[in-house]
Design an enzyme around this catalytic site. Structure first.
Site, PDB file in Angstrom:
ATOM      1  N   VAL A  15      42.390  34.205  42.706  1.00  0.00           N
ATOM      2  CA  VAL A  15      43.040  35.445  43.076  1.00  0.00           C
ATOM      3  C   VAL A  15      43.619  35.462  44.398  1.00  0.00           C
ATOM      4  CG1 VAL A  15      42.509  37.929  43.440  1.00  0.00           C
ATOM      5  CG2 VAL A  15      41.792  36.631  41.394  1.00  0.00           C
ATOM      6  N   CYS A  19      40.115  44.260  36.205  1.00  0.00           N
ATOM      7  CA  CYS A  19      41.556  43.833  35.813  1.00  0.00           C
ATOM      8  C   CYS A  19      41.846  44.619  34.446  1.00  0.00           C
ATOM      9  CB  CYS A  19      41.857  42.315  35.780  1.00  0.00           C
ATOM     10  SG  CYS A  19      40.346  41.422  35.069  1.00  0.00           S
ATOM     11  N   THR A  34      40.899  30.311  49.220  1.00  0.00           N
ATOM     12  CA  THR A  34      41.136  29.077  48.206  1.00  0.00           C
ATOM     13  C   THR A  34      40.943  29.217  46.841  1.00  0.00           C
ATOM     14  OG1 THR A  34      38.860  28.588  48.640  1.00  0.00           O
ATOM     15  CG2 THR A  34      40.619  27.618  50.224  1.00  0.00           C
ATOM     16  N   LYS A  41      32.416  48.517  32.341  1.00  0.00           N
ATOM     17  CA  LYS A  41      33.232  48.642  33.581  1.00  0.00           C
ATOM     18  C   LYS A  41      34.656  49.426  33.200  1.00  0.00           C
ATOM     19  CE  LYS A  41      32.378  44.351  36.020  1.00  0.00           C
ATOM     20  NZ  LYS A  41      32.802  43.008  36.177  1.00  0.00           N
ATOM     21  N   ARG A  82      32.537  49.312  43.287  1.00  0.00           N
ATOM     22  CA  ARG A  82      33.580  50.022  42.567  1.00  0.00           C
ATOM     23  C   ARG A  82      32.921  51.655  42.162  1.00  0.00           C
ATOM     24  NH1 ARG A  82      35.288  45.259  38.416  1.00  0.00           N
ATOM     25  NH2 ARG A  82      36.857  44.327  39.873  1.00  0.00           N
ATOM     26  N   HIS A  94      46.220  39.257  30.450  1.00  0.00           N
ATOM     27  CA  HIS A  94      45.291  39.997  29.311  1.00  0.00           C
ATOM     28  C   HIS A  94      46.192  40.876  28.419  1.00  0.00           C
ATOM     29  CE1 HIS A  94      41.987  38.717  32.020  1.00  0.00           C
ATOM     30  NE2 HIS A  94      41.598  39.881  32.351  1.00  0.00           N
ATOM     31  N   ASN A 132      46.775  39.448  34.736  1.00  0.00           N
ATOM     32  CA  ASN A 132      45.461  39.799  35.260  1.00  0.00           C
ATOM     33  C   ASN A 132      45.078  39.404  36.817  1.00  0.00           C
ATOM     34  OD1 ASN A 132      45.221  37.680  33.548  1.00  0.00           O
ATOM     35  ND2 ASN A 132      43.343  37.050  34.841  1.00  0.00           N
TER      36      ASN A 132
HETATM   37  P1  A2P Z   1      35.625  28.110  48.560  1.00  0.00           P
HETATM   38  O1  A2P Z   1      36.844  27.484  47.943  1.00  0.00           O
HETATM   39  O2  A2P Z   1      35.354  27.557  49.870  1.00  0.00           O
HETATM   40  O3  A2P Z   1      34.392  28.004  47.559  1.00  0.00           O
HETATM   41  P2  A2P Z   1      37.344  31.539  42.135  1.00  0.00           P
HETATM   42  O4  A2P Z   1      36.827  32.801  41.968  1.00  0.00           O
HETATM   43  O5  A2P Z   1      38.946  31.333  41.884  1.00  0.00           O
HETATM   44  O6  A2P Z   1      36.618  30.451  42.127  1.00  0.00           O
HETATM   45  O7  A2P Z   1      37.289  31.740  43.956  1.00  0.00           O
HETATM   46  C1  A2P Z   1      36.124  32.083  44.651  1.00  0.00           C
HETATM   47  C2  A2P Z   1      36.742  32.387  45.981  1.00  0.00           C
HETATM   48  O8  A2P Z   1      35.697  32.769  46.840  1.00  0.00           O
HETATM   49  C3  A2P Z   1      36.971  30.906  46.812  1.00  0.00           C
HETATM   50  O9  A2P Z   1      38.171  31.209  47.909  1.00  0.00           O
HETATM   51  C4  A2P Z   1      35.618  30.469  47.537  1.00  0.00           C
HETATM   52  O10 A2P Z   1      35.811  29.790  48.758  1.00  0.00           O
HETATM   53  C5  A2P Z   1      35.440  31.873  47.722  1.00  0.00           C
HETATM   54  N1  A2P Z   1      33.944  31.849  48.411  1.00  0.00           N
HETATM   55  C6  A2P Z   1      32.844  31.865  47.702  1.00  0.00           C
HETATM   56  N2  A2P Z   1      31.613  32.155  48.211  1.00  0.00           N
HETATM   57  C7  A2P Z   1      31.899  32.523  49.565  1.00  0.00           C
HETATM   58  C8  A2P Z   1      31.192  32.707  50.722  1.00  0.00           C
HETATM   59  N3  A2P Z   1      30.036  32.710  50.806  1.00  0.00           N
HETATM   60  N4  A2P Z   1      32.160  33.192  51.769  1.00  0.00           N
HETATM   61  C9  A2P Z   1      33.631  33.106  51.796  1.00  0.00           C
HETATM   62  N5  A2P Z   1      34.024  32.767  50.735  1.00  0.00           N
HETATM   63  C10 A2P Z   1      33.460  32.433  49.496  1.00  0.00           C
END
Ligand code: A2P
Length: 330
Positions: A12, A126, A9, A206, A97, A235, A308
């Site tokens: 990335v 990235c 969701t 990094k 990494r 970037h 990126n």
């Molecule tokens: P969620 O949408 O349920 O919070 P971004 O970096 O673009 O904000 O996206 C972070 C992604 O990592 C989202 O899909 C988020 O899901 C997911 N995420 C964050 N914490 C967890 C977790 N503990 N377990 C699984 N997915 C996670």
């Protein structure tokens, strides 16, 4: 192939779904994974709907490969559990990494290091990815002594909240979500990630450490200044590269043009040079403004731009999966 996308969701993760479809990666079943908050949410992939599951549920579904982009904490906690269940993990976070037991891979540069033992494979930072793709053919030809890099980085690298902050500021909304300590619209922030004791930020370190690891050469000296700018498409990087051996500019252009994953856009007479708005949504690394640094022997300046979220994250992750398939490792 059963493919899990952990963080499906997020910015990335969403891009990973687009790239999996665009590159026709053979996905027989998609397992979109996110936090408890998103459980049950429907994700569209190639005209089919898939329900979001939690990481623990995903392990039980036994995917062949899991593409992680859900933050370092989620990777540290769950990547070993996926790997223990026999699932190959390609992780976009910084969690693994610099672990000496894990490979850090940009397929065009060091795809050959992958073996059957690699169950958690790290996707580099990235800014580092786009830099090493452009450096590789020049290092092979002229041997790099030192790189001075300054970056101009898109807000998309910070995630959904940062894009919201920029858009809110642009719309005059003052009390919205804040991803940065300062306003980003009409501003430039010379800090990416947290400061280290040596005065550099983590992003800068990094770029230095990961470059040596990916290029497999600790003799390459790198110094970096990483900067956030109010841009969305990708970037940009200004590179100053000192070589051991002298070069001919036409040969440099030829070597870059021949490098897989690089497109040279360098025609000052017609005002042609790489820009984030043109790199947006593209998988390649764009190189231009190629010219000699006349202030020092054997030294080159060039400008490198890439999306990126694509080559800097989703595309490189999926290219690692493609390399594993070609080698029969997944
Ligand atoms: P969620 O949408 O349920 O919070 P971004 O970096 O673009 O904000 O996206 C972070 C992604 O990592 C989202 O899909 C988020 O899901 C997911 N995420 C964050 N914490 C967890 C977790 N503990 N377990 C699984 N997915 C996670």
């Amino acid at each position: 192939m059963k493919v899990a996308v952990v963080g499906a969701t997020g910015l990335v993760g969403t891009e990973m779904l687009t790239v999996l479809a665009a590159r026709n990666f053979p996905v027989s079943e998609l397992i979109p994974v996110a936090s408890e908050r998103s459980k049950g949410k429907e994700i569209d992939f190639k005209g089919k709907k898939y329900k979001v599951v939690t990481p623990s549920e995903a392990i039980a579904l036994k995917p062949d490969v899991a593409l992680f982009s859900a933050g370092g904490g989620t990777s540290l906690e769950y990547a070993p559990l996926f790997a223990a269940a026999g699932i190959t993990v390609i992780d976009n976070s910084s969690a693994w990494r610099m672990d000496p037991t894990k490979k850090l891979v940009v397929p065009e540069v060091n795809g050959d290091v992958l073996t059957a033992e690699d169950k958690i494979i790290a996707n580099p930072n990235c800014s580092t990815i786009q830099m090493v793709v452009a450096l590789k053919p020049l290092h092979d030809k002229y041997k790099i002594k030192r790189v001075v890099v300054s970056t101009y980085q898109s807000v998309t690298g910070t995630g959904v909240k940062a894009v919201e902050q920029l858009m809110n500021e642009r719309a005059g909304i003052k009390d919205g979500e804040k991803a940065y300590a300062y306003e980003i619209d009409l501003n430039v922030i010379p800090q990416i990630d947290v400061f280290q004791e040596n005065g550099y930020t983590k992003e800068e370190m990094k770029m230095i450490l990961e470059t040596n690891k990916i290029m497999g050469d600790d003799s390459i000296k790198v110094t970096a200044t990483t900067v956030r700018i109010p841009v969305m498409g990708g970037h940009s990087e200004s590179l100053n590269i000192e070589f051991e051996r002298d070069f001919d500019l036409a040969d440099v252009r030829e070597a870059l043009a021949a490098q897989s994953g690089v497109i040279v856009v360098d025609d000052p007479a017609n005002l042609q040079y790489p820009m984030p708005k043109d790199a947006h949504g593209r998988d390649e690394v764009f190189v231009g403004r190629i010219r000699r640094d006349d202030s020092q022997a054997n030294t080159l300046n060039m400008w490198v731009v890439a999306d990126n979220l694509r080559k800097g994250a989703a595309t490189n992750t999926i290219q690692i999966a493609e390399t594993l398939r070609e080698k029969g490792l997944i």
